[in-house]
Design a protein around this motif. Structure first.
Motif, PDB file in Angstrom:
ATOM      1  N   ARG A 166       0.827  -1.197   0.000  1.00 18.58           N
ATOM      2  CA  ARG A 166       0.000   0.000   0.000  1.00 18.58           C
ATOM      3  C   ARG A 166       0.862   1.248   0.000  1.00 18.58           C
ATOM      4  O   ARG A 166       0.643   2.180  -0.770  1.00 18.58           O
ATOM      5  N   SER A 204      -7.127  -2.958   1.868  1.00 20.47           N
ATOM      6  CA  SER A 204      -6.917  -2.776   0.434  1.00 20.47           C
ATOM      7  C   SER A 204      -8.215  -2.721  -0.360  1.00 20.47           C
ATOM      8  O   SER A 204      -8.211  -2.350  -1.521  1.00 20.47           O
ATOM      9  N   ARG A 224       2.926   1.591  -3.249  1.00 22.22           N
ATOM     10  CA  ARG A 224       2.158   2.053  -4.396  1.00 22.22           C
ATOM     11  C   ARG A 224       1.956   3.548  -4.362  1.00 22.22           C
ATOM     12  O   ARG A 224       1.923   4.216  -5.389  1.00 22.22           O
ATOM     13  N   LEU A 277      -3.474  -9.394 -10.916  1.00 19.90           N
ATOM     14  CA  LEU A 277      -4.530  -9.358 -11.923  1.00 19.90           C
ATOM     15  C   LEU A 277      -5.874  -9.056 -11.265  1.00 19.90           C
ATOM     16  O   LEU A 277      -6.300  -9.760 -10.354  1.00 19.90           O
ATOM     17  N   LEU A 278      -6.516  -8.002 -11.734  1.00 20.07           N
ATOM     18  CA  LEU A 278      -7.823  -7.637 -11.191  1.00 20.07           C
ATOM     19  C   LEU A 278      -8.883  -7.963 -12.226  1.00 20.07           C
ATOM     20  O   LEU A 278      -8.744  -7.624 -13.398  1.00 20.07           O
ATOM     21  N   VAL A 325      -1.803  -6.856  -0.203  1.00 18.36           N
ATOM     22  CA  VAL A 325      -2.462  -6.590  -1.477  1.00 18.36           C
ATOM     23  C   VAL A 325      -3.958  -6.868  -1.353  1.00 18.36           C
ATOM     24  O   VAL A 325      -4.781  -6.191  -1.961  1.00 18.36           O
ATOM     25  N   ASN A 379     -12.879  -4.837  -4.944  1.00 15.45           N
ATOM     26  CA  ASN A 379     -12.462  -5.376  -6.240  1.00 15.45           C
ATOM     27  C   ASN A 379     -11.993  -6.808  -6.062  1.00 15.45           C
ATOM     28  O   ASN A 379     -11.714  -7.250  -4.951  1.00 15.45           O
ATOM     29  N   LEU A 380     -11.888  -7.476  -7.187  1.00 11.34           N
ATOM     30  CA  LEU A 380     -11.580  -8.897  -7.178  1.00 11.34           C
ATOM     31  C   LEU A 380     -10.220  -9.148  -7.800  1.00 11.34           C
ATOM     32  O   LEU A 380      -9.973  -8.763  -8.945  1.00 11.34           O
ATOM     33  N   LEU A 381      -9.358  -9.784  -7.052  1.00 12.05           N
ATOM     34  CA  LEU A 381      -8.026 -10.108  -7.559  1.00 12.05           C
ATOM     35  C   LEU A 381      -7.952 -11.600  -7.822  1.00 12.05           C
ATOM     36  O   LEU A 381      -8.363 -12.405  -6.999  1.00 12.05           O
ATOM     37  N   ILE A 416      -9.603  -5.099  -1.530  1.00 15.78           N
ATOM     38  CA  ILE A 416      -9.484  -6.087  -2.597  1.00 15.78           C
ATOM     39  C   ILE A 416      -9.658  -7.483  -2.003  1.00 15.78           C
ATOM     40  O   ILE A 416      -9.110  -7.794  -0.948  1.00 15.78           O
TER      41      ILE A 416
END
Lengths: 349, 349
Positions: A50, B59, A53, A97-98, B120, B96-98, B61
């Motif tokens: 985090r 995150s 980034r 990969l999202l 992540v 979101n989907l990883l 995610i």
DNA sequence: CTGAAAGCGCTTACAG
DNA sequence: CTGAAAGCGCTTACAG
């Protein structure tokens, strides 16, 4: 979770020194590096992505956008191979990969812009079987590297697609070699670019043999097996029916097999049937379907490779074209000696 | 990209005030809020998730871990439905989907820990058809909310699975209702939990009818069509062969159909065949396969819902069980009057 | 209600 | 080589 400060204290160095070790940067003495590395190993410390980034100004995440218009795509195992290919390449670059799916291309495009705006992803690979222009237009709001798996107008966006032309060319030559002269085709309307290319391949092969496609022998489906069945019946109802049917996807080819069976036609003695895609189903049909295989894995892998080239500021030459391969199975055979009133003879149910 | 400072300057407020508006917090005057909102709308400003995540300490995610042992899973369109289900639920929570795939469960487990360690993802949904224990053990290194789609030992981890028991029960009752009394089964070795449950369902239905499964009529495959074909031949070679074969997945059922065809057995007149899963192939076979359908979408959606409950600190009661549904098609029919030397009569090729 | 300050966990120049 | 300071773009207490 321990932070870099905690670990730095443990290793008795400043956080900035720890950071250097973490990132394999120079200007750290041998001894310090050794000590720090040991502490890192002992604690299993992994720096927070985090924070990284935020500084790097990017997310190290690659978006995969999948519009599934007509949910046809989602019955396609192919897609999973594409994902694996993308992931393989992304992992080498330490990218994650999202996944984002959407019902329409427009929904997908706006999802993409949202993901870019909120900087969740650095760019995307778009699986688009129809028209990439909605994406191109929406993306003007927030430019970013993106790559299309599919066909795109030249210069609009880097793209990758299978050699649909070559695959159809090979399949048609195969039928011609078997002696077929009257070829029926099951296409679709509207027709994605991939099918245009497949038709081009058919025409090219026929031209080589001094033939051309009889437009009465081009029927139309919607990719579904049921539509393939209907289309095959149309073709076989013609006064001078084809001896071979090339369905431009496997699911319609499966429908064509069914139509043939209901008419008592033997495959391949009375009629040859060829498909395209080589989905799992193809080898399981009775008889197993002759078809054209494309490698989803390579499509995905190549798309990701191109994406990273773009990210690195290069301008890769595209479209990249992934080879296809004819897989001859039991559904294609020599053309029958004479095609005439053979069709329609009944059979015990 | 503009930052909150840029926009704040434009709107003539402090960044902290802009933040309040952005997050719909109170203590902002009506006029200020209106003015700020207008500037936000005009500029299309979307705050950086990167910074937000750093502060929030998460995150937003959700990881989706897919081990694809024996790549069987990856020929399964089911998986895409699962993804759609997860994504639908995740979107509502602005998650979101990883996606992360791996060849083995162990690889997947270590990938999961790495993703968690480097923060992540906030947690994960694991699609595990075999054994979740490797995950449970590895995750002790870095505990986080996770949910399994599949079977898990009670108390180990929240899980969701299809009603395999009920599905097999219904399918077996269906065959019994059609008058079948000798039932052959094609199972697998090793046997995932789901298949244990399906076998339990078969036994339960047989018990209701005062019957029990003849262990000579349980053959073994490896989920592939070829193995189903072999297994079916074994069953049909028995001195007192079954009148119906229940293959515990559709792909093996497709193999059984092929075995029957090669022996000249008519389906369903001479032999009924039932599968499990309702993959796309099932309705395309000749005859279309009677099978048991499970909803990948609901599996995914439910798994995600449970994940978020965990994330919120709740302890949802699991396993959640998703209903299955018998889909009766052409491959099952009334038991033949007497099964004896009927099999093997030849037929024109 | 409004804004200045501190801080999330790192990395990057910059002194020492 | 080593470390103190500033800053990435936000949000959260805390004064005013």
């Amino acid at each position: 979770m321990p932070t870099i400060d905690d670990i730095a204290r443990l290793a008795q160095v400043a956080p900035s020194t720890l950071s250097k070790v973490l990132n394999h940067r120079p200007h750290v003495s041998r001894e310090t590096r050794a000590r720090v590395e040991q502490v890192i190993a002992a604690t299993g410390f992994v720096p927070s992505q985090r924070a990284r980034r935020l500084i790097a100004g990017r997310s190290f995440i690659l978006g995969l956008l999948i519009p599934y218009t007509s949910d046809q795509l989602f019955t396609d195992p192919h897609l999973l191979e594409i994902m694996r290919g993308i992931e393989a390449e992304a992992n080498e670059r330490e990218y994650n990969l999202l996944l984002s799916t959407a019902r329409t291309s427009l929904d997908a495009a706006s999802a993409l812009v949202r993901l870019l705006r909120s900087d969740v992803i650095d760019g995307a690979i778009v699986v688009e079987t129809h028209d990439v222009r909605p994406f191109a237009e929406t993306l003007q709001q927030r430019p970013a590297p993106w790559v299309v798996i599919g066909y795109a107008p030249p210069g609009m966006v880097p793209s990758v697609h299978a050699d649909d032309f070559g695959g159809a060319l090979a399949a048609t030559r195969h039928l011609l070699d078997l002696g077929h002269r009257r070829l029926g085709v099951i296409s679709s309307l509207p027709r994605p670019f991939a099918l245009d290319e497949r038709l081009r391949g058919i025409n090219a092969a026929l031209a080589e043999a001094g033939l051309r496609l009889d437009e009465h022998l081009v029927a139309t489906g919607d990719f579904s097996p049921a539509s393939g069945e209907r289309a095959a019946h149309c073709l076989l109802d013609q006064p001078d029916p084809p001896t071979a049917i090339f369905a431009l996807n496997d699911r319609m080819a499966a429908g064509a097999l069914r139509a043939a069976a209901s008419r008592g036609l033997r495959i391949p003695e009375d009629l040859s049937v060829v498909g395209f895609d080589d989905i799992a189903l193809a080898s399981l049909l009775l008889p197993p379907l002759t078809t054209v295989r494309q490698s989803g894995y390579r499509l995905g892998r190549t798309a990701a490779s191109i994406f990273f080239q773009c990210l690195d500021g290069q301008a890769p030459e595209t479209p990249a074209i992934i080879p296809t391969e004819l897989v001859a199975r039991g559904s294609s055979g020599p053309a029958p000696p004479r095609r005439c009133a053979e069709r329609g003879f009944p059979r015990a149910p």
